[in-house]
Design a protein around this motif. Structure first.
Motif, mmCIF file in Angstrom:
data_model
loop_
_atom_site.group_PDB
_atom_site.id
_atom_site.type_symbol
_atom_site.label_atom_id
_atom_site.label_comp_id
_atom_site.label_asym_id
_atom_site.label_seq_id
_atom_site.Cartn_x
_atom_site.Cartn_y
_atom_site.Cartn_z
ATOM 1 N N ARG A 23 -6.452 10.101 69.870
ATOM 2 C CA ARG A 23 -5.379 9.108 69.865
ATOM 3 C C ARG A 23 -4.474 9.323 68.662
ATOM 4 N N MET A 24 -3.258 8.848 68.769
ATOM 5 C CA MET A 24 -2.310 8.904 67.660
ATOM 6 C C MET A 24 -2.624 7.754 66.698
ATOM 7 N N THR A 25 -2.736 8.055 65.408
ATOM 8 C CA THR A 25 -3.145 7.026 64.450
ATOM 9 C C THR A 25 -2.006 6.520 63.575
ATOM 10 N N HIS A 26 -1.107 7.401 63.121
ATOM 11 C CA HIS A 26 -0.025 6.943 62.260
ATOM 12 C C HIS A 26 1.130 7.928 62.291
ATOM 13 N N LYS A 64 -8.271 13.040 65.457
ATOM 14 C CA LYS A 64 -9.011 14.282 65.246
ATOM 15 C C LYS A 64 -8.316 15.228 64.267
ATOM 16 N N GLY A 65 -7.290 14.741 63.583
ATOM 17 C CA GLY A 65 -6.664 15.534 62.542
ATOM 18 C C GLY A 65 -5.616 16.514 63.025
ATOM 19 N N LYS A 66 -5.118 16.339 64.240
ATOM 20 C CA LYS A 66 -4.064 17.207 64.755
ATOM 21 C C LYS A 66 -2.702 16.584 64.455
ATOM 22 N N THR A 67 -1.647 17.380 64.526
ATOM 23 C CA THR A 67 -0.324 16.881 64.182
ATOM 24 C C THR A 67 0.659 17.125 65.312
ATOM 25 N N MET A 68 1.694 16.267 65.335
ATOM 26 C CA MET A 68 2.750 16.356 66.329
ATOM 27 C C MET A 68 4.083 16.106 65.609
ATOM 28 N N MET A 69 5.119 16.798 66.046
ATOM 29 C CA MET A 69 6.461 16.554 65.525
ATOM 30 C C MET A 69 7.391 16.215 66.679
#
Length: 476
Positions: free
Chosen positions: A261-264, A310-315
């Motif tokens: 899930r997206m956290t912040h 899970k520590g992944k990133t999105m832009m």
């Protein structure tokens, strides 16, 4: 003052300061407590009872609605029984679109409250909403409360509360609320989604999506959006106003709400270098535009960074005013492969992109069943190259066969909530803002949606294009 009292006061001050420092970051989480009471029902993976013939109403017949009427008219088992728009002449034009195809007229509704009258008077299975953004959440909620499933154009809500209210209503009524994110059904996006599912990317680390589309002239066109509503939204809100075209496909690839899930997020935005100047330029020769002179417009480019549990990133990026080529980015970076869609479709399994012939081979091997089954007809019907028709066809397919939808209410809410949260981050000088968990913890066990047509063994009955439309499509 005694030393012990000074130390005690200092400890109390530091404790309070520590608590206060987290208040701003946690505000959306507080919204979650306020609006997101415990789920009465988990809509992820929910299969509603089968509907043999889906009775559809279309609300909003301006920019997007007529195309929806046309596409739905091709799908076996979908019957358009009601048409509604604030303007009666638009309803009349949509009626002609139906009758010109040999289909019977639908019930007509118009005026500001026509849609409410329609929901009271007409028995519906699906309400298809193509209205301006502020109507999306209220109409979706009303449709579900009236006993119909809702399919709504993007975004599904403009505030955190609206997103929670849509989720809560869907859970309480057990009615689907699907945000019509058509980009999830584009050909390259579906190819890469299936490749991710088949393990070719390894573990996804980072993904990028965008809506970069020069709409400056259209937003200032008096004959474009009704009452200049989209331009007005670019005055009212200062953030990423249209995140879902870029976010939806990469969120599916990263199993957001279904394993992660997206956290912040953090959002940063440029100043406006185009819209205020455009308003001044137009007002010199047309007094109509005087209303828009001197307004503070949202900036040209918004860049939003998101981190997952899970520590992944999105832009994500949003720019609808700069003179530059169209792009949704759609970039996926994994431990084994990389893909990007713009400026051209490319996939790499190392330092070099594969050759055209190898890319064709990937299409041949990993194109999902949905595209293999209906993709060519979708291209003929149209709608952004066919992805709109595949989205509509798949929605009707799921409703007729009692299958879970590819996009559920949690997807619509979590993708849409980026709008108000990015505005909040920009307003607070790019401070971190928490993203609510609309699944209320169910993301840990929710399963990725099934990419096969049969939904785990339910062979069902696949809708075809209607016989009255076969000649137009040259379908054999």
């Amino acid at each position: 003052m005694k030393l012990s009292n000074m130390n005690s006061n200092r400890r109390d001050f530091l404790k309070k300061a520590s608590l206060l420092s987290g208040v701003a970051v946690s505000l959306p989480a507080l919204h979650q407590d306020a609006f997101g009471a415990s789920a009465s029902f988990n809509m992820s993976g929910y299969a509603a009872p089968k509907i043999d013939k889906v009775k559809v109403a279309v609300i909003g017949l301006g920019m997007r609605g007529p195309g929806a009427v046309d596409r739905l008219s091709y799908i076996e088992g979908a019957e358009i029984v009601a048409l509604c728009d604030k303007h009666a002449d638009r309803v009349a034009k949509a009626q002609k679109l139906l009758t010109s195809k040999g289909l019977k007229e639908a019930k007509s509704y118009s005026g500001e409250d026509g849609w409410q009258q329609m929901l009271k008077e007409t028995e519906l299975d699906l309400v298809y909403i193509c209205t301006p953004w502020p109507y999306h959440a209220p109409m979706s909620i009303a449709a579900m409360k009236a006993g119909a499933h809702a399919a709504c154009e993007v975004p599904i809500g403009l505030t955190v509360k609206e997103c929670w209210d849509v989720v809560k209503t869907s859970e309480e009524t057990k009615k689907h609320c699907m945000m019509l994110e058509n980009c999830c059904y584009d050909f390259f996006e579906m190819l890469t989604l299936n490749m991710v599912r088949q393990g070719l990317f390894g573990e996804l680390i980072h993904a990028e999506g965008a809506y970069i589309h020069d709409l400056l002239e259209l937003n200032f066109n008096k004959n474009g959006y009704d009452n200049m509503w989209r331009l007005r939204e670019n005055i009212k809100m200062n953030g990423n106003l249209y995140p879902t075209h870029g976010l939806g496909p990469i969120a599916q690839c990263m199993n957001i709400n279904r394993g992660d899930r997206m956290t912040h997020l953090v959002a940063m935005q440029s100043n406006d270098f185009m819209m205020a100047e455009k308003a001044r330029e137009l007002a010199t020769s047309d007094s109509f535009f005087q209303e828009f002179v001197g307004k503070k417009y949202r900036g040209n480019m918004d860049t939003t960074l998101i981190k997952t549990e899970k520590g992944k990133t999105m832009m994500l990026q949003h720019d609808v005013t700069s003179p530059r080529p169209y792009s949704r980015l759609h970039a996926l970076s994994g431990t084994k492969a990389f893909a990007q869609k713009y400026p051209e479709e490319r996939i790499a399994f190392g330092h070099s992109f594969v050759k055209d012939e190898e890319l064709k081979g990937l299409y041949d091997k990993y194109t999902p069943q949905l595209i293999s089954y209906i993709g060519e007809q979708a291209k003929q019907v149209g709608g952004h190259g066919g992805m709109d028709f595949m989205m509509d066809w798949r929605l009707i397919d799921c409703l007729r066969n009692g299958l879970p939808l590819d996009q559920d209410v949690y997807d619509g809410a979590s993708w849409s909530v980026i709008v108000p949260l990015s505005c909040e981050s920009v307003a607070r000088n790019s401070k971190t803002v928490a993203i609510p968990d609309f699944t209320k913890g169910a993301w840990k066990t929710n399963q990725p949606h099934d990419l096969t047509l049969n939904g785990g063994g339910n062979t069902g009955i696949r809708p075809k294009v209607t016989k009255s439309q076969e000649n137009q499509l040259n379908v054999k």
